[in-house]
Design a protein around this motif. Structure first.
Motif, PDB file in Angstrom:
ATOM      1  N   ARG A   1      35.078 -26.946 -26.315  1.00 43.28           N
ATOM      2  CA  ARG A   1      34.439 -25.822 -25.631  1.00 43.28           C
ATOM      3  C   ARG A   1      34.953 -25.663 -24.202  1.00 43.28           C
ATOM      4  O   ARG A   1      34.883 -24.597 -23.607  1.00 43.28           O
ATOM      5  CB  ARG A   1      32.915 -26.027 -25.580  1.00 43.28           C
ATOM      6  CG  ARG A   1      32.229 -25.970 -26.918  1.00 43.28           C
ATOM      7  CD  ARG A   1      30.815 -26.504 -26.840  1.00 43.28           C
ATOM      8  NE  ARG A   1      30.775 -27.936 -26.538  1.00 43.28           N
ATOM      9  CZ  ARG A   1      29.650 -28.636 -26.349  1.00 43.28           C
ATOM     10  NH1 ARG A   1      28.491 -28.040 -26.398  1.00 43.28           N
ATOM     11  NH2 ARG A   1      29.708 -29.933 -26.098  1.00 43.28           N
ATOM     12  N   PHE A   2      35.448 -26.780 -23.631  1.00 37.60           N
ATOM     13  CA  PHE A   2      35.889 -26.788 -22.235  1.00 37.60           C
ATOM     14  C   PHE A   2      37.396 -27.017 -22.109  1.00 37.60           C
ATOM     15  O   PHE A   2      37.862 -27.426 -21.057  1.00 37.60           O
ATOM     16  CB  PHE A   2      35.167 -27.892 -21.454  1.00 37.60           C
ATOM     17  CG  PHE A   2      33.706 -27.638 -21.202  1.00 37.60           C
ATOM     18  CD1 PHE A   2      33.291 -26.989 -20.053  1.00 37.60           C
ATOM     19  CD2 PHE A   2      32.750 -28.060 -22.112  1.00 37.60           C
ATOM     20  CE1 PHE A   2      31.935 -26.768 -19.809  1.00 37.60           C
ATOM     21  CE2 PHE A   2      31.390 -27.848 -21.878  1.00 37.60           C
ATOM     22  CZ  PHE A   2      30.982 -27.200 -20.724  1.00 37.60           C
ATOM     23  N   ALA A   3      38.153 -26.798 -23.197  1.00 43.31           N
ATOM     24  CA  ALA A   3      39.591 -27.070 -23.147  1.00 43.31           C
ATOM     25  C   ALA A   3      40.261 -26.159 -22.109  1.00 43.31           C
ATOM     26  O   ALA A   3      39.823 -25.021 -21.940  1.00 43.31           O
ATOM     27  CB  ALA A   3      40.200 -26.828 -24.528  1.00 43.31           C
ATOM     28  N   PRO A   4      41.325 -26.619 -21.427  1.00 47.75           N
ATOM     29  CA  PRO A   4      41.950 -27.943 -21.526  1.00 47.75           C
ATOM     30  C   PRO A   4      41.128 -29.040 -20.841  1.00 47.75           C
ATOM     31  O   PRO A   4      40.292 -28.747 -19.983  1.00 47.75           O
ATOM     32  CB  PRO A   4      43.281 -27.729 -20.791  1.00 47.75           C
ATOM     33  CG  PRO A   4      43.024 -26.640 -19.817  1.00 47.75           C
ATOM     34  CD  PRO A   4      42.004 -25.743 -20.464  1.00 47.75           C
ATOM     35  N   ALA A   5      41.423 -30.303 -21.223  1.00 44.96           N
ATOM     36  CA  ALA A   5      40.674 -31.459 -20.728  1.00 44.96           C
ATOM     37  C   ALA A   5      40.822 -31.618 -19.212  1.00 44.96           C
ATOM     38  O   ALA A   5      41.802 -31.153 -18.626  1.00 44.96           O
ATOM     39  CB  ALA A   5      41.164 -32.719 -21.427  1.00 44.96           C
ATOM     40  N   PHE A   6      39.824 -32.217 -18.606  1.00 45.64           N
ATOM     41  CA  PHE A   6      39.855 -32.421 -17.150  1.00 45.64           C
ATOM     42  C   PHE A   6      39.041 -33.654 -16.789  1.00 45.64           C
ATOM     43  O   PHE A   6      38.236 -34.138 -17.597  1.00 45.64           O
ATOM     44  CB  PHE A   6      39.302 -31.175 -16.429  1.00 45.64           C
ATOM     45  CG  PHE A   6      37.914 -30.809 -16.880  1.00 45.64           C
ATOM     46  CD1 PHE A   6      36.800 -31.245 -16.186  1.00 45.64           C
ATOM     47  CD2 PHE A   6      37.715 -30.034 -18.017  1.00 45.64           C
ATOM     48  CE1 PHE A   6      35.519 -30.925 -16.607  1.00 45.64           C
ATOM     49  CE2 PHE A   6      36.428 -29.707 -18.459  1.00 45.64           C
ATOM     50  CZ  PHE A   6      35.335 -30.153 -17.748  1.00 45.64           C
ATOM     51  N   THR A   7      39.261 -34.149 -15.560  1.00 41.78           N
ATOM     52  CA  THR A   7      38.571 -35.334 -15.056  1.00 41.78           C
ATOM     53  C   THR A   7      37.393 -34.905 -14.192  1.00 41.78           C
ATOM     54  O   THR A   7      37.540 -34.008 -13.359  1.00 41.78           O
ATOM     55  CB  THR A   7      39.554 -36.176 -14.209  1.00 41.78           C
ATOM     56  OG1 THR A   7      40.616 -36.584 -15.057  1.00 41.78           O
ATOM     57  CG2 THR A   7      38.881 -37.406 -13.625  1.00 41.78           C
ATOM     58  N   LEU A   8      36.242 -35.543 -14.387  1.00 40.48           N
ATOM     59  CA  LEU A   8      35.051 -35.172 -13.620  1.00 40.48           C
ATOM     60  C   LEU A   8      34.181 -36.410 -13.442  1.00 40.48           C
ATOM     61  O   LEU A   8      34.105 -37.240 -14.356  1.00 40.48           O
ATOM     62  CB  LEU A   8      34.295 -34.085 -14.386  1.00 40.48           C
ATOM     63  CG  LEU A   8      33.272 -33.236 -13.628  1.00 40.48           C
ATOM     64  CD1 LEU A   8      33.917 -32.475 -12.471  1.00 40.48           C
ATOM     65  CD2 LEU A   8      32.584 -32.249 -14.570  1.00 40.48           C
ATOM     66  N   THR A   9      33.506 -36.523 -12.295  1.00 37.46           N
ATOM     67  CA  THR A   9      32.584 -37.649 -12.123  1.00 37.46           C
ATOM     68  C   THR A   9      31.516 -37.558 -13.211  1.00 37.46           C
ATOM     69  O   THR A   9      31.173 -36.461 -13.666  1.00 37.46           O
ATOM     70  CB  THR A   9      31.888 -37.615 -10.753  1.00 37.46           C
ATOM     71  OG1 THR A   9      31.195 -36.376 -10.632  1.00 37.46           O
ATOM     72  CG2 THR A   9      32.861 -37.804  -9.603  1.00 37.46           C
TER      73      THR A   9
END
Ligand SMILES: [Zn+2]
Length: 236
Positions: free
Chosen positions: A101-109
């Motif tokens: 649902r949130f592609a592309p992947a990402f880094t998040l706290t």
């Protein structure tokens, strides 16, 4: 009896009753539903209430608790090692969000990812159902981590952005289940339903994130919502 001594007795009694109640709930002697129990861990699936802000804050303060709560949510992610770069950039207690649902992947706290999961479930999806009778299939975004300073109206500022610690996420628009696309840049001042939907989605983000900035804030945010878990409470 003098009125002040009655007040004093009532005060002492209410402190004793509150203490007993807290002890009974915390020790499990009184069965309170988890979403009404301040000591029960946050559950992303449960409807938010006035305890949710406190629970989010407490969860964010304990990385192991945050990992456990996020793991029980439907947000697909993997834990990643801390990465300190020494120049005010990098991240700690972060995850890689690799959810279709949130592609592309990402880094998040973990803390911001938890707020993202709460917002998606309890604000974004209900707003899409209310205004379009559709689910949101995709959240289009500009990503999260970027080693940079806060962007002011006059260029680069002095202070590190929340993006520099992977504590912020920029949302550009949404694709509904029927393929209809709603973007901030095109639809913030669009048709009535789009206008109402986007404002509801922004106001919903304010319930779960510390900082929410959109087109109402400044021209730099005309095409996205900036959502962060930084130190400042702001909702514009
Ligand atoms: Zn941003």
């Amino acid at each position: 009896m003098a009125p002040w001594s009655v007040i004093r007795i009532l005060l002492v009694l209410s402190v004793v009753v509150a203490g007993l109640l807290a002890w009974a709930v915390q020790s499990g002697r009184v069965d309170v539903p988890a979403h009404w129990n301040p000591w029960a861990p946050l559950n992303v699936a449960e409807p938010p209430n006035w305890l949710t802000g406190y629970k989010l804050q407490r969860t964010a303060a304990y990385p192991t608790l945050c990992s456990a709560v996020l793991a029980a949510s439907t947000l697909e992610h993997t834990a990643i090692p801390d990465n300190a770069t020494g120049d005010g950039c990098g991240w700690a207690a972060a995850v890689r969000v690799d959810d279709a649902r949130f592609a592309p992947a990402f880094t998040l706290t973990c803390s911001a990812a938890l707020s993202l999961a709460m917002w998606e479930r309890h604000a974004l999806q209900p707003a899409a159902q209310a205004h379009f009778s559709q689910p949101v299939a995709r959240i289009e975004h500009f990503g999260s981590y970027a080693c940079r300073n806060v962007r002011g109206a006059g260029g680069e500022g002095e202070r590190r952005s929340q993006h520099a610690s992977a504590n912020a996420f920029d949302v550009a628009g949404f694709r509904l289940g029927n393929g209809r696309r709603i973007s901030l840049v095109n639809d913030w001042e669009g048709e009535a339903a789009e206008v109402a939907f986007l404002r509801e989605v922004r106001d919903g983000a304010c319930r779960f994130f510390k900082g929410t900035l959109g087109p109402d804030y400044n021209a730099a945010h005309r095409d996205h919502f900036h959502l962060d878990q930084g130190p400042y409470r702001i909702c514009r």
